[in-house]
Design a protein around this motif. Sequence first.
Motif, PDB file in Angstrom:
ATOM      1  N   GLU A 162     -12.418  56.406  37.520  1.00 52.28           N
ATOM      2  CA  GLU A 162     -10.989  56.259  37.237  1.00 52.28           C
ATOM      3  C   GLU A 162     -10.281  57.581  36.941  1.00 52.28           C
ATOM      4  O   GLU A 162      -9.585  57.699  35.940  1.00 52.28           O
ATOM      5  N   HIS A 204     -11.093  47.210  39.121  1.00 48.10           N
ATOM      6  CA  HIS A 204     -11.734  47.786  37.936  1.00 48.10           C
ATOM      7  C   HIS A 204     -11.157  49.178  37.655  1.00 48.10           C
ATOM      8  O   HIS A 204     -10.736  49.474  36.527  1.00 48.10           O
ATOM      9  N   HIS A 255      -8.593  50.694  34.572  1.00 45.72           N
ATOM     10  CA  HIS A 255      -8.927  51.856  33.739  1.00 45.72           C
ATOM     11  C   HIS A 255      -7.729  52.783  33.537  1.00 45.72           C
ATOM     12  O   HIS A 255      -7.707  53.559  32.566  1.00 45.72           O
ATOM     13  N   GLU A 263     -14.568  50.184  29.450  1.00 45.13           N
ATOM     14  CA  GLU A 263     -15.328  49.381  30.415  1.00 45.13           C
ATOM     15  C   GLU A 263     -15.136  47.878  30.213  1.00 45.13           C
ATOM     16  O   GLU A 263     -15.167  47.116  31.182  1.00 45.13           O
ATOM     17  N   ALA A 271     -11.808  46.846  31.803  1.00 44.82           N
ATOM     18  CA  ALA A 271     -11.866  47.037  33.252  1.00 44.82           C
ATOM     19  C   ALA A 271     -12.725  45.950  33.901  1.00 44.82           C
ATOM     20  O   ALA A 271     -12.385  45.405  34.962  1.00 44.82           O
ATOM     21  N   TYR A 274     -19.999  47.100  29.645  1.00 44.67           N
ATOM     22  CA  TYR A 274     -19.293  46.325  30.665  1.00 44.67           C
ATOM     23  C   TYR A 274     -19.321  44.829  30.348  1.00 44.67           C
ATOM     24  O   TYR A 274     -18.285  44.178  30.249  1.00 44.67           O
TER      25      TYR A 274
HETATM   26 ZN   LIG Z   1     -15.404  51.408  34.579  1.00 45.87          ZN
END
Ligand SMILES: [Zn+2]
Length: 705
Positions: free
Chosen positions: A338, A358, A362, A381, A384, A447
């Motif tokens: 990103e 995603h 970000h 994360e 995103a 994540y």
């Molecule tokens: Zn990421």
Amino acid sequence: MRKPLLIAIVLIFSFVNRLAAQATGPGGEPYRHGLLSQPRGAFIKNTTGKELTGSPADPGFSGQSGTGANIDVVYHRVNWTVDPRTATNIIGGSVVTYFKTIAANVATITMDLHNNFNNGSLVVTYHGTTCTRTLASNILTVTLPSTIAAINTLDSLVINYSGVPPAAAGAAQGYQQAGTTPDKYTGSLSESYEDRDWWPCKADMQDKVDSMDINVTVPWVTPADTFWVASNGRLYDSTITGNSRTFRFRTRYPIASYLVTLSVGKFTRYYRTAYANGTAVQAAYYILRNTTGHATKTAAMDKVNVVLDSLSRRWGDYPFKLEKHGFYDGLIGAGGMEHQTFSAMASGSMASLSTLNHELAHQWFGDNVTFATWNDLWLAEGPARFAEIYAAEKVPVLGYTAADVHTMRTGLRTAARNLNTASAWIPNANMATSALLWANPYGSTVYERGGMVITMLRALAGEAKFMEAMTSYQTELAGRSATTDSLKNHFNRALGTDINEFFRDYVGGSGKAAAAVGGVGHPTNNMVWNSPSANKLVLKVNSQTQSAGSNVTYFNGPVAMHFTNAATGWTKDTMIVIYDWGGGNLGYAGNGLSEPIPGNALSFDLSFTPTHAFYDDSAKTLSSGTITQDPAFMGYTWDGTTSAAWNTTTNWVNTTVPPSGAQVAISTVTNQPVLPGTITVDDLSSTAVAVPRWELPWIYTEPLA
Ligand SMILES: [Zn+2]
């Protein structure tokens, strides 16, 4: 004892014993209401209780290496010279740094720079005078020829350097060459500590550089489709001089050093216009010319421009709308990165909607508001990862079906549950190198578990309050950095209550610390429900257990249940979200969050009589669980069998006198209750109004039938 309720009108009361009205939260702290009345500056605080200013002067907070502790970096003017055709991947140039002193008597200044650049080309000048400098342990120490006496002095120095960046090693990528002649190109991936591998900087998310000019000189080779440069901000000039061409970018948004990017390659450029809630935004796609599938890739990126508008309406405008949005090809070492205003994509990911979405997300979470230290990487994360699914759900042009979205949601939940041994928040010991940071389990929990934390915040807050909190976090902290506590504070304010325990239980930390406090594992909730009369629902928590290895004794958070009028093929259904505050206190959730209601029983008025229930079948929470109907469970329902005495157990269907603050149903039976002197009516509502009880006017009276 159970009796059928054949009553025309049922009134629901909430009684509060005023003497015991000072409810306390988990840990005995009073719940904090009325947070809106607090001044902004006093409210958004870090874990040390101080306002997060983004200032490097903030003791206890600094970049991982601790460089630049006596300066606030204000501006960089970078001049790089790059030829991707060289055998050695050499990069060189000058970095002019304007800074403000944040301490008195500044005699030395440190910056991050890899030891590979410790050669004769490394020359630092201050007002034209060459400085003494050393480069060791990847830290450049510059001794100024004269001390800067005053704090808040705006000054500058120039670093000239040239050399070969270190080779990539796992998660540490830095600046590399790729491709084959005549299509060789260079690209960067600095997350987490590889910015210093190719340019001198102060690697500290709490001291973003306020603005940059980036000038890159590359070979000019005919035919005309020669090297192009991908970098941050707006490209405003690309003058050709002899055999070279200089691309000039400027960015006027604060930027963290790891989000600065440089790639030089033979790109085919595609330009579009995206819209951020009505504002036109330049969209740029750079695709390596020797690759195939450009039409497919640009079509995917065109769809993502619609996501940019959608997220702008939900989280606040695209943060860099005055410069650009876009993607460029050829990322080495990851699927996407990103870089601020211009995300890099692996060639194989350029048409991946989930990866594109995603990286776009970000730009808000990670770029506009950056985690203050790498401990809170999940703040980038998690949102995103969440946004991959959120966009699929919200933006029809992406082409996902409801079944696709359901599969994505359950996939995220399963992945998060399978990571039950670590928190989303990262302890200090795992932050020393990129290899450690991105290794499992934290390289996955940031994540998956992070994505579920955001999913649960949405579930408990409901759509309106979720967007309010996400937007205020983005707009009030724009260009700055944040900790987990910052996000918590924005949700607390939007909700008007304190969900600190949720963050402890599911995130496990905020800012720098050695170990997680909570944040590991997930609960299994066993819920009980019943429909005591037409269009009525009562439910309670029967038990909660914690997954093996969890460090949480009780998870406070949302519980999502689905009620229907048939086992399959139902014609009526509703999603109910409650918030389990622990200790038998439940709250209405999913449309704002109510105060904790004691007594472990909540009542709902529905537009139909539920006959079947499913535990969180749309994967809104990390918990697992069961939900069982108990025909004997009536909540706290008065039937007046014995007398009019409130405190007589046999006057209650479940032979239990409701505790202070509990929600109570009173039917029009033989004996109407006579309230004892210590009990007052707090809220009175009619079942005829099918909205959550706490949204009703304070009192609502209606003649008894
Ligand atoms: Zn990421």
